[in-house]
Scaffold this active site. Structure first.
Site, short mmCIF file in Angstrom:
data_model
loop_
_atom_site.label_atom_id
_atom_site.label_comp_id
_atom_site.label_asym_id
_atom_site.label_seq_id
_atom_site.Cartn_x
_atom_site.Cartn_y
_atom_site.Cartn_z
N HIS A 96 0.36 5.63 1.00
CA HIS A 96 -0.63 6.90 1.24
C HIS A 96 -0.19 8.06 0.70
CE1 HIS A 96 -1.60 3.95 4.55
NE2 HIS A 96 -0.28 4.08 4.70
N ARG A 153 -4.28 0.64 -1.62
CA ARG A 153 -3.87 -0.81 -1.89
C ARG A 153 -3.72 -0.95 -3.22
NH1 ARG A 153 -7.92 -2.03 2.18
NH2 ARG A 153 -9.50 -2.25 0.59
N GLN A 211 0.83 -1.39 -0.18
CA GLN A 211 -0.02 0.05 0.01
C GLN A 211 0.92 1.27 0.01
OE1 GLN A 211 -1.39 0.53 4.54
NE2 GLN A 211 -2.01 -1.25 3.69
N GLU A 216 3.83 8.46 8.54
CA GLU A 216 3.68 7.52 9.81
C GLU A 216 5.17 6.85 10.06
OE1 GLU A 216 1.08 4.30 8.46
OE2 GLU A 216 2.40 3.95 6.71
N HIS A 244 4.73 0.40 0.48
CA HIS A 244 5.27 -0.53 2.01
C HIS A 244 4.33 -1.37 2.29
CE1 HIS A 244 2.38 2.48 3.38
NE2 HIS A 244 2.27 1.56 4.37
#
Length: 266
Positions: A62, A155, A60, A77, A135
């Site tokens: 972001h 995804r 996935q 993150e 990642h």
């Protein structure tokens, strides 16, 4: 308000576990993959949670704040590995530069997993993931994740599970480059360490009371996550496995806490 504990939510995941490490316990028959803490109104932009894996998570990516859908935040993150079974791995970025067309083809036929850079991990390893980093997390891991409070996840590949993929959106924001080695480092299982300093949040691990220089960086409200021992926040005791909101660093007593994470927006 000087301090309070945050409500905790257990989230079932297909890759979660029926047995969790202490001090947590999964409800009977449930596969818990995430335990996260409700972001308080004082700090709406940051989310703290635990992850527990028994299977691989999806491949996935972001978006950044600029790339996220209107009204949404992006998602940067970081992960601190708390426990890792022998052979456990994480994938961060690609082994080599990968173009958009190759990424799409690899996502469709599943070979994207082999293009990723998989890293053997152990307790005390730390990873920072800028937005756009492709990642995946392997099985056999327990980790803490601190992130921008966003649920925008694209995804690219999901091992045949019956969940939607988001190839157009994901490839549009994905970096096809290897991960910067500076974003991966061992910090050990204990001891003080500055883990993140911006652009979206700061994060420190402390062992007992924080050093004066660390405490000076934490002006205003912050989150406190005891990892070993308990913290006192304005007279409220927060045990290991919990997360508390403090009005400021002066309200936090970590004298009985052998290890804790401090975090707040940058």
């Amino acid at each position: 308000m000087s301090g309070r504990g945050l409500p905790m939510k257990m989230v079932e995941k297909v890759w979660g576990r029926t047995h969790l490490p202490p001090p947590f316990a999964a409800p009977e028959g449930q596969r818990i993959g995430e335990i996260w803490f409700e972001p308080p109104p004082e700090l709406p932009g940051i989310l703290a949670k635990y992850l527990f894996t028994s299977e691989k998570l999806s491949v996935q990516v972001h978006p950044s704040d600029a790339q996220a859908p209107a009204g949404s935040r992006g998602k940067e993150e970081c992960w601190l590995v708390l426990d890792a079974e022998p052979g456990a791995t994480l994938a961060i970025g690609f082994e080599r530069s990968v173009g958009a067309d190759e990424m799409r083809a690899a996502a469709l036929d599943g070979s994207i997993e082999r293009l990723l850079a998989w890293h053997p991990v152990q307790a005390g390893d730390f990873f920072y993931l800028p937005a756009g980093t492709v990642h995946a997390i392997g099985p056999g891991l327990s980790l803490v994740e601190i992130q921008q409070n966003s649920d925008v996840t694209y995804r690219l590949y999901d091992y045949g599970r019956p969940r939607d993929l988001h190839l157009d959106e994901g490839i549009a924001v994905a970096s096809g480059a290897p991960c910067d080695p500076a974003n991966m480092r061992p910090v050990g299982e204990s001891g003080a360490a500055t883990l993140v300093e911006g652009p979206h949040f700061r994060l420190d691990r402390v062992a007992g009371a924080p050093a004066e220089a660390v405490a000076a960086r934490y002006a205003g409200p912050l989150l406190v996550m005891p990892l070993a021992g308990a913290a006192d926040i304005g007279g409220e005791r927060i045990e290991a496995g919990g997360c508390g909101l403090a009005a400021d660093i002066a309200a936090v007593d970590l004298g009985a806490c052998r290890s804790a994470l401090l975090t707040q927006p940058a």
